[in-house]
Enzyme design. Structure first.
Site, PDB file in Angstrom:
ATOM      1  N   GLY A  63      44.426  10.791 -58.479  1.00 48.18           N
ATOM      2  CA  GLY A  63      45.551   8.718 -59.194  1.00 48.18           C
ATOM      3  C   GLY A  63      45.297   8.691 -60.253  1.00 48.18           C
ATOM      4  O   GLY A  63      45.422   7.990 -61.309  1.00 48.18           O
ATOM      5  N   HIS A  74      39.371  21.005 -43.472  1.00 42.79           N
ATOM      6  CA  HIS A  74      39.012  20.291 -44.505  1.00 42.79           C
ATOM      7  C   HIS A  74      39.719  19.593 -45.046  1.00 42.79           C
ATOM      8  O   HIS A  74      39.355  18.512 -45.723  1.00 42.79           O
ATOM      9  CB  HIS A  74      37.383  21.253 -44.122  1.00 42.79           C
ATOM     10  CG  HIS A  74      36.814  20.432 -46.238  1.00 42.79           C
ATOM     11  ND1 HIS A  74      36.342  19.853 -45.884  1.00 42.79           N
ATOM     12  CD2 HIS A  74      37.348  21.685 -47.360  1.00 42.79           C
ATOM     13  CE1 HIS A  74      35.670  19.507 -47.076  1.00 42.79           C
ATOM     14  NE2 HIS A  74      36.193  20.513 -48.079  1.00 42.79           N
ATOM     15  N   ARG A 132      41.767  28.071 -51.018  1.00 48.02           N
ATOM     16  CA  ARG A 132      41.186  27.124 -51.635  1.00 48.02           C
ATOM     17  C   ARG A 132      39.695  27.867 -51.540  1.00 48.02           C
ATOM     18  O   ARG A 132      39.284  27.406 -50.696  1.00 48.02           O
ATOM     19  CB  ARG A 132      41.015  25.622 -52.091  1.00 48.02           C
ATOM     20  CG  ARG A 132      40.925  25.135 -52.964  1.00 48.02           C
ATOM     21  CD  ARG A 132      40.742  23.753 -53.227  1.00 48.02           C
ATOM     22  NE  ARG A 132      40.078  22.941 -51.901  1.00 48.02           N
ATOM     23  CZ  ARG A 132      38.667  22.529 -51.476  1.00 48.02           C
ATOM     24  NH1 ARG A 132      38.436  22.739 -52.974  1.00 48.02           N
ATOM     25  NH2 ARG A 132      38.369  21.593 -50.895  1.00 48.02           N
ATOM     26  N   ARG A 184      36.008  30.450 -47.773  1.00 49.02           N
ATOM     27  CA  ARG A 184      35.600  29.390 -46.312  1.00 49.02           C
ATOM     28  C   ARG A 184      36.248  30.492 -45.346  1.00 49.02           C
ATOM     29  O   ARG A 184      36.088  30.793 -44.543  1.00 49.02           O
ATOM     30  CB  ARG A 184      36.343  28.390 -47.063  1.00 49.02           C
ATOM     31  CG  ARG A 184      35.547  27.874 -47.844  1.00 49.02           C
ATOM     32  CD  ARG A 184      36.172  26.291 -48.640  1.00 49.02           C
ATOM     33  NE  ARG A 184      34.695  26.165 -49.377  1.00 49.02           N
ATOM     34  CZ  ARG A 184      34.911  24.356 -49.542  1.00 49.02           C
ATOM     35  NH1 ARG A 184      36.407  24.006 -50.035  1.00 49.02           N
ATOM     36  NH2 ARG A 184      33.674  23.841 -51.195  1.00 49.02           N
ATOM     37  N   GLU A 225      45.897  16.873 -53.978  1.00 45.73           N
ATOM     38  CA  GLU A 225      45.800  17.594 -53.085  1.00 45.73           C
ATOM     39  C   GLU A 225      46.807  17.427 -52.354  1.00 45.73           C
ATOM     40  O   GLU A 225      47.649  17.793 -51.078  1.00 45.73           O
ATOM     41  CB  GLU A 225      44.305  16.856 -52.036  1.00 45.73           C
ATOM     42  CG  GLU A 225      44.244  18.152 -50.923  1.00 45.73           C
ATOM     43  CD  GLU A 225      43.330  17.512 -49.780  1.00 45.73           C
ATOM     44  OE1 GLU A 225      42.260  17.107 -50.452  1.00 45.73           O
ATOM     45  OE2 GLU A 225      43.728  17.571 -48.560  1.00 45.73           O
ATOM     46  N   GLY A 259      41.979   8.149 -56.062  1.00 44.80           N
ATOM     47  CA  GLY A 259      41.564   9.718 -55.252  1.00 44.80           C
ATOM     48  C   GLY A 259      41.123  10.239 -57.101  1.00 44.80           C
ATOM     49  O   GLY A 259      41.285   9.726 -57.519  1.00 44.80           O
ATOM     50  N   SER A 278      27.829  20.773 -47.600  1.00 45.34           N
ATOM     51  CA  SER A 278      28.415  21.584 -48.491  1.00 45.34           C
ATOM     52  C   SER A 278      28.439  22.851 -48.473  1.00 45.34           C
ATOM     53  O   SER A 278      27.703  23.575 -47.651  1.00 45.34           O
ATOM     54  CB  SER A 278      27.958  20.524 -49.927  1.00 45.34           C
ATOM     55  OG  SER A 278      28.161  21.462 -50.873  1.00 45.34           O
TER      56      SER A 278
HETATM   57  C1  LIG Z   1      33.557  15.863 -47.105  1.00 42.98           C
HETATM   58  C2  LIG Z   1      34.379  16.708 -48.459  1.00 42.98           C
HETATM   59  C3  LIG Z   1      33.616  17.055 -49.169  1.00 42.98           C
HETATM   60  C4  LIG Z   1      34.407  17.163 -50.493  1.00 42.98           C
HETATM   61  N1  LIG Z   1      33.559  18.157 -51.762  1.00 42.98           N
HETATM   62  C5  LIG Z   1      34.250  19.303 -52.607  1.00 42.98           C
HETATM   63  C6  LIG Z   1      33.906  19.530 -53.361  1.00 42.98           C
HETATM   64  O1  LIG Z   1      32.605  19.553 -53.685  1.00 42.98           O
HETATM   65  N2  LIG Z   1      34.655  20.096 -54.584  1.00 42.98           N
HETATM   66  C7  LIG Z   1      35.994  20.086 -54.881  1.00 42.98           C
HETATM   67  O2  LIG Z   1      36.784  20.267 -55.663  1.00 42.98           O
HETATM   68  N3  LIG Z   1      35.853  19.449 -53.720  1.00 42.98           N
HETATM   69  C8  LIG Z   1      35.805  18.545 -52.535  1.00 42.98           C
HETATM   70  N4  LIG Z   1      36.606  18.358 -51.495  1.00 42.98           N
HETATM   71  C9  LIG Z   1      38.526  17.865 -51.724  1.00 42.98           C
HETATM   72  C10 LIG Z   1      38.006  16.914 -52.427  1.00 42.98           C
HETATM   73  O3  LIG Z   1      37.699  16.193 -52.178  1.00 42.98           O
HETATM   74  C11 LIG Z   1      39.681  15.801 -52.364  1.00 42.98           C
HETATM   75  O4  LIG Z   1      40.727  17.533 -51.548  1.00 42.98           O
HETATM   76  C12 LIG Z   1      39.415  15.633 -53.332  1.00 42.98           C
HETATM   77  O5  LIG Z   1      39.105  14.470 -53.785  1.00 42.98           O
HETATM   78  C13 LIG Z   1      41.234  15.157 -53.608  1.00 42.98           C
HETATM   79  O6  LIG Z   1      41.073  13.767 -54.344  1.00 42.98           O
HETATM   80  P1  LIG Z   1      43.498  13.384 -54.315  1.00 42.98           P
HETATM   81  O7  LIG Z   1      43.036  12.295 -54.968  1.00 42.98           O
HETATM   82  O8  LIG Z   1      43.964  14.214 -53.913  1.00 42.98           O
HETATM   83  O9  LIG Z   1      42.758  12.427 -52.886  1.00 42.98           O
HETATM   84  P2  LIG Z   1      42.489  11.265 -52.845  1.00 42.98           P
HETATM   85  O10 LIG Z   1      40.555  11.363 -53.152  1.00 42.98           O
HETATM   86  O11 LIG Z   1      42.600  11.741 -50.790  1.00 42.98           O
HETATM   87  O12 LIG Z   1      43.016   9.925 -52.143  1.00 42.98           O
HETATM   88  C14 LIG Z   1      43.686   8.870 -51.672  1.00 42.98           C
HETATM   89  C15 LIG Z   1      44.368   8.034 -52.150  1.00 42.98           C
HETATM   90  O13 LIG Z   1      45.956   7.741 -52.415  1.00 42.98           O
HETATM   91  C16 LIG Z   1      45.625   6.391 -51.390  1.00 42.98           C
HETATM   92  N5  LIG Z   1      46.821   6.712 -50.481  1.00 42.98           N
HETATM   93  C17 LIG Z   1      46.668   7.215 -49.912  1.00 42.98           C
HETATM   94  N6  LIG Z   1      47.694   7.000 -48.951  1.00 42.98           N
HETATM   95  C18 LIG Z   1      48.414   5.725 -49.309  1.00 42.98           C
HETATM   96  C19 LIG Z   1      49.654   4.926 -48.866  1.00 42.98           C
HETATM   97  N7  LIG Z   1      50.662   5.383 -48.518  1.00 42.98           N
HETATM   98  N8  LIG Z   1      49.611   3.867 -50.251  1.00 42.98           N
HETATM   99  C20 LIG Z   1      48.796   3.824 -51.305  1.00 42.98           C
HETATM  100  N9  LIG Z   1      47.728   4.415 -51.256  1.00 42.98           N
HETATM  101  C21 LIG Z   1      47.871   5.660 -50.620  1.00 42.98           C
HETATM  102  C22 LIG Z   1      44.604   6.863 -51.172  1.00 42.98           C
HETATM  103  O14 LIG Z   1      44.303   4.368 -51.310  1.00 42.98           O
HETATM  104  C23 LIG Z   1      43.146   7.472 -52.275  1.00 42.98           C
HETATM  105  O15 LIG Z   1      43.425   5.999 -53.450  1.00 42.98           O
HETATM  106  C24 LIG Z   1      36.085  17.471 -50.470  1.00 42.98           C
HETATM  107  C25 LIG Z   1      36.738  17.446 -49.606  1.00 42.98           C
HETATM  108  C26 LIG Z   1      35.748  16.187 -48.562  1.00 42.98           C
HETATM  109  C27 LIG Z   1      36.639  16.090 -47.165  1.00 42.98           C
END
Ligand SMILES: Cc1cc2nc3c(=O)[nH]c(=O)nc-3n(C[C@H](O)[C@H](O)[C@H](O)COP(=O)(O)OP(=O)(O)OC[C@H]3O[C@@H](n4cnc5c(N)ncnc54)[C@H](O)[C@@H]3O)c2cc1C
Length: 659
Positions: free
Chosen positions: A47, A421, A455, A339, A445, A44, A286
């Site tokens: 990562g 969310h 948040r 929120r 996250e 994500g 959004s």
């Molecule tokens: C609909 C929606 C809209 C949003 N809009 C906004 C916004 O406008 N602005 C904002 O700041 N935030 C927003 N958010 C929140 C934000 O998108 C997330 O908090 C953020 O993208 C999380 O990023 P991350 O890299 O931590 O995790 P993620 O993007 O969830 O990535 C997790 C990664 O871990 C991998 N993974 C998970 N478990 C395993 C495992 N066991 N083994 C191997 N790989 C694994 C997955 O494949 C993925 O690659 C939104 C959230 C949603 C749901």
């Protein structure tokens, strides 16, 4: 007796310490010198940015994700934007102000120093992303455009239409691909981390499942970073992608990493309401829409009843009979309150019978005023894809004129309701983003670090990219500097044997239950329990009932689950069963934390602790700490430790969004 955790730094904003890290980084930068391997789990925004940066710095990175491409990580769903204190609008924004808004927005339950650092690096993120070619929206004159998000009275949110996450992820992916091409990052798509391997008390590797062949594989490294996202899907229905799970985080928790503030779960006010019991996903509209959309319910209960019965439509209710309840209750922030505040206000109106759809669980988000003022073209430029998405799902286009009363045009409003969310809680990390297991780091996250009890909108992307581009690549070197002399451990060690055997035995156990219930039916039931007893309004009694129900349902899972197929090859049901096993652990953890916190703050609302006006009532005397939980075995209550919060720069006070 609860232990007291130390975040390893003084409480206040300490940029000096930060400079030390940068100096340290120059010392241990392995480019041309050391061969150090780091596993990054997740692609994500957190990562992918971390893996790309670590690769660029010269580390050998093993990067895994469950999707078939890093570009499909859940981060792609982020719509509204990303915050930064650039002050392009000349509206008085500053690093301090972003820091202050974030601490206040989190209801004074975040670690002050982390938030300050986050605000400091926010501007670098925008520069980094622009350099990668992220197509942020621009003003006519070429400057990057901004819009406002909740909890702020300045415009500091950078955006790319309603697809900010996707565009940021494409930017991070291009950097990542560059490092893959340079041979510094080895990418493993469709791999799922099933366990972390601890050798002599340090994280030294992982066991991952190849999701296509079903085979378990071993990976060893000098450090492990998890960036695996949040645990919102514990509630079954959420705005998260269907694949989001907390298996990696829960496995780390089981192996000794503490889990912090699990009860801080964010319920977003603007989601498309639940429309039936066959649904498996909720869709977010959004928060950016609250810039121009106004939230309302009817003033008169008879109008609400008519809406619920379908004998009246929203656009038939004239201006004077509409209750713009957020503008009424919070004149200073209006529709842009944080929120948690907006969600509770919607619930309050619906609980009083003013809901506007057939279930009584919806409020209106109306663009009539802004379309009349700015024209549909402008509104479509800002939110076009969100309007189209709403139409695709509900068959209502919010830009359609529906009525004209006294010369005023009324457009068809959206209907929205709060939904799960985002999760502010997560794996506990110190200031260096290291967990309680040396050598194991958590970013994005999946850690708890920066948002306190709530948040603010557009701050998750900021935190994920801050962690990945600008924090972890420096802080991890503090750990690696001491570890550089240790060779990477062999995957033939008994610790790897044992971990792999355990994962394998777990898969056999799940496959051999051969009961009658599908994974989804049990997950849905868990979700109902979570929403009912551990959701928006919690009570001690309800939480105890929820815990008992979860315990019973987990027994049902252990004895009556049916997983078709075998562990060889692709078996999506088996993967979901593993995730559900961990959602059970997570759900109970959320409830334990909520039960122990006898106060209301941010996303954690205990009905016993509220003001006369229904606002969250904190108890700073007894609960001014990060609640950190230690796993004590299946079925046992986890043990609570506390990291006291100490604020130096910001005065802790009651949140006020009224004036
Ligand atoms: C609909 C929606 C809209 C949003 N809009 C906004 C916004 O406008 N602005 C904002 O700041 N935030 C927003 N958010 C929140 C934000 O998108 C997330 O908090 C953020 O993208 C999380 O990023 P991350 O890299 O931590 O995790 P993620 O993007 O969830 O990535 C997790 C990664 O871990 C991998 N993974 C998970 N478990 C395993 C495992 N066991 N083994 C191997 N790989 C694994 C997955 O494949 C993925 O690659 C939104 C959230 C949603 C749901």
């Amino acid at each position: 007796m609860a232990k007291v955790l130390d975040s390893k730094i003084p409480a206040g904003p300490v940029p000096e310490k930060w400079k030390e890290y940068k100096a340290h980084q120059r010392l241990v930068n392995p480019k041309n010198k050391l061969k150090l391997d780091v596993i990054v789990v997740g692609t994500g925004l957190a990562g992918a940015s971390a893996a790309a940066s670590l690769g660029e710095m010269g580390f050998n990175v093993i990067n895994l994700c469950i999707q078939d491409s890093p570009r499909r990580a859940h981060s792609i769903a982020a719509q509204g934007g990303i915050n930064a204190a650039k002050c392009y609008q000349n509206d008085g924004d500053s690093v301090y102000r972003l820091f202050y808004d974030t601490v206040k927005g989190g209801d004074y339950r975040a670690r002050e120093a982390n938030v300050y650092r986050l605000a400091e690096v926010s501007n670098n993120i925008i520069d980094q992303c622009v350099a990668q070619g992220v197509p942020f929206a621009r003003e006519y004159g070429g400057m990057l455009a901004n819009r406002s998000f909740g909890g702020a009275q300045v415009s500091r949110t950078f955006y790319a239409k309603g697809q900010t996450g996707q565009q940021l992820l494409l930017g991070a992916y291009s950097s990542l691909s560059c490092q893959v091409n340079a041979g510094k990052v080895k990418l493993y798509t469709r791999y799922e981390m099933e366990d972390v391997v601890i050798v002599d008390g340090r994280a030294r590797g992982i066991i991952a499942k190849n999701l296509v062949t079903g085979k378990l594989e071993r990976f060893s490294a000098n450090a492990v970073v998890i960036a695996t996202g949040g645990y919102g899907n514990t509630y079954f229905l959420s705005t998260n992608a269907m694949g989001c799970n907390c298996t990696a985080a829960v496995q780390c928790y089981r192996k000794g990493a503490m889990f912090a503030n699990p009860s801080y779960v964010q319920i977003h006010p603007t989601c498309i309401p639940v429309h039936g019991d066959k649904q498996s996903k909720l869709t977010l509209m959004s928060e950016s829409l609250r810039n121009d959309g106004r939230i309302w319910v009817p003033k008169k209960i008879e109008d609400a009843k008519a809406l619920q019965q379908g004998t009246k439509q929203g656009w038939e209710i004239p201006e004077e009979d509409r209750d713009y309840y957020l503008e009424r209750r919070y004149p200073a922030f209006g529709n842009l309150v944080p929120r948690d505040v907006a969600s509770r206000a919607a619930k309050e109106r619906c609980d009083k019978g003013f809901g506007v759809n057939n279930t009584g669980l919806a409020v209106f988000l109306d663009f009539s005023e802004s379309i009349n003022r700015l024209g549909l073209d402008v509104i479509m430029q800002r939110y076009g894809n969100l309007f189209e998405m709403y139409e695709e799902i509900t068959d209502v286009f919010p830009g359609d004129v529906a009525n004209e009363i006294n010369g005023v045009k009324y457009y068809k409003p959206m209907m929205i309701y709060p939904a799960i969310h985002y999760t502010m809680g997560g794996i506990w990390v110190d200031y260096e983003l290291q967990t309680t297991i040396p050598g194991l780091f958590a970013i994005g996250e999946c850690n708890f670090s920066d948002h306190g009890a709530n948040r603010l909108g557009a701050s998750a992307l900021m935190q994920g990219l801050a962690d990945g581009y600008f924090v972890l690549p420096y802080t991890i070197q503090n750990y690696l500097a001491d570890q550089a002399v240790w060779p990477k451990v062999s995957t033939d060690r008994p610790e790897f044997d044992e971990a792999e055997k355990k994962v394998d035995a777990e898969m056999d156990r799940l496959l051999n239950i051969k009961g009658k219930r599908s994974v989804d039916s049990l997950h849905k039931e868990l979700g109902h329990i979570m929403w009912e007893y551990v959701g928006m309004g919690r009570t001690a009694e309800g939480l105890k009932t929820g815990l008992k129900k979860m315990h019973d349902l987990e027994k049902e899972f252990d004895t009556n689950l049916f997983v078709p197929g075998t562990k060889e090859g692709l078996n999506v049901e088996l993967d979901k069963a593993i995730h559900l096993r961990d959602f059970f652990t997570m759900g109970q953890l959320v409830a334990f934390d909520a039960l122990s916190r006898n106060e209301s703050c941010g996303g954690h609302f205990r009905e016993e602790y509220q003001t006369e006006e229904g606002e969250a009532k904190r108890d700073d005397e007894h609960y001014f700490y990060v609640g950190c939980w230690e796993y004590k075995g299946k079925g046992n209550e986890p043990e609570l430790s506390k990291e006291p919060l100490e604020y130096e720069a910001i005065k802790v006070q009651t949140r006020n969004y009224k004036n």
